[in-house]
Design an enzyme around this catalytic site. Structure first.
Site: not given
Length: 415
Positions: A92-93
């Site tokens: 999710s970065a």
């Protein structure tokens, strides 16, 4: 300062600028005390790199050889070491990179953040979403963190079924009235909106307008030519209490909510069922801007450095006004999906108990169980950490938090 750390049980390669030596020791301690297998860290200050470290093995499971352009592991011999150019999936970065696309389109006058999503994507108005605004997508207020019928991995790797599914999905709250993390559906919300505005896939836009101009090794949709640089990822167990990050103790923990099949937490993360194999070549080549970005630590840090200033005297991405837009609080309080209290700007998590960053003005995004990228304009710091070993937590990974604390201490001493 360069070379290998002395007095520890792991060889740490790379360099740190004078005053940032404690960051090297914290990085080494992640291997000796926090179960790290392979990782890299890069930090920029005022557009110049002050930390560039890597250590361990390229593959979390210690498989031999390298990954070929077809995604297959080949060769034999000793497990490959992590090298300076090793890249990893950052989960999710990736969302922070996708958010930059929408903000840059707004900065260029091509996208109105206050306009209804349906003005660009008419099908999205279905099932009670006609009042959903573009900024609601970025601030996790759109109300569609779940899909009533989850996508299969094959469907998820094709952007069309995902876009159709979120457009048809009825919201679980009225868009704009509450917030809850959209772990998977963020891919199609942002990806399809960018396609409607620009006419091209978001991954291609990132490559041409972000990664290329700033010289960042990051991809959303990995080219086959880069496959050999990417290590295998997998789960790792925590060795014991490590004291990393702030502790948030809700009435119901994220783990408890995730264990409940009926909860928004479980349903949101299960919008793709079963979860794809993150080491699969087809998954890495697909374009899922919520979850499958691949980057080096330097690529992630360099991206954030370019958001807030010139990097090595080169291009800057965000104007000061766009930086303020990105980090202005738009959502705060109990998160309908993550259970704990979260804070979001436009596409970025903000400093807080669920995701401690460098300071009150920081903005960025973690990857579930490991990776972290962020910028702090006041300190002039940009931070990128990637790992091949994912832990069970969603935010505030102890290894990343140990590094953040060390950077905070070093930066404060230099101020």
């Amino acid at each position: 300062m360069s070379g290998r750390s002395a007095g520890v049980d792991v060889d740490v390669d790379g360099a740190v600028a004078e005053g940032f030596e404690p960051v090297r020791e914290a990085f080494a301690e992640n291997f000796t005390a926090r179960g790290e297998r392979g990782a890299a860290l890069a930090v920029y200050r005022d557009g110049h790199k002050v930390v560039d470290l890597w250590a361990g093995r390229r593959d979390v499971d210690g498989t031999d050889g390298r990954t070929g352009t077809d995604g297959a592991t080949t060769g034999a011999g000793a497990a490959a070491p992590w090298e300076h150019g090793t890249a990893q999936i950052v989960r999710s970065a990736t969302k922070g990179v996708a958010a930059a696309v929408l903000l840059l389109l707004h900065q260029r006058g091509e996208l109105d953040l206050d306009a209804p999503v349906g003005a660009y994507w008419p099908e999205f108005k279905a099932a009670g979403k006609e009042r959903a605004l573009v900024w609601h997508l970025l601030a996790h207020r759109a109300g569609v963190p779940v899909l009533d019928r989850p996508l299969t991995p094959a469907e998820a790797l094709d952007p069309e079924p995902g876009a159709q599914a979120v457009a048809a999905q009825a919201p679980v709250w009225e868009p704009g009235t509450d917030h809850g993390y959209h772990p998977q559906t963020y891919s199609w919300l942002t990806g399809e909106l960018v396609r409607r505005v620009t006419g091209e896939p978001i991954g291609a836009w990132i490559a041409r307008e972000i990664a290329g101009p700033v010289g960042a090794d990051l991809w959303v949709g990995l080219p086959g030519s880069e496959a050999g640089r990417v290590g295998r990822v997998g789960p790792v167990e925590a060795p014991g209490p490590t004291g990393g990050g702030l502790r948030v103790r809700p009435k119901r923990s994220v783990a408890e909510a995730y264990a409940d099949p009926a909860s928004l937490t479980r349903r949101a993360f299960a919008a793709i069922t079963p979860l794809p194999d993150e080491n699969d070549a087809a998954f890495r080549a697909a374009v899922l801007p919520a979850s499958n970005g691949i980057a080096t630590a330097d690529g992630l840090a360099r991206f954030y450095a370019a958001l807030i200033g010139e990097v090595d005297g080169g291009r800057r991405l965000f104007t000061p006004g766009t930086v303020e837009l990105a980090r202005a609080e738009r959502s705060a309080g109990p998160d309908r999906v993550l259970v704990v209290g979260t804070r979001f700007g436009l596409g970025y998590m903000l400093h807080g108990g669920a995701s401690p960053l460098l300071g009150p003005g920081s903005f960025g995004h973690p990857g579930r169980g490991g990776a972290l990228g962020f910028a702090d304009p006041e300190a002039g710091i940009a931070f990128g950490y990637v790992t091949n070993g994912f832990r069970s937590g969603v935010t505030a990974d102890p290894r990343a938090q140990a590094l953040v604390r060390a950077v905070r201490t070093a930066a404060a001493r230099q101020a």
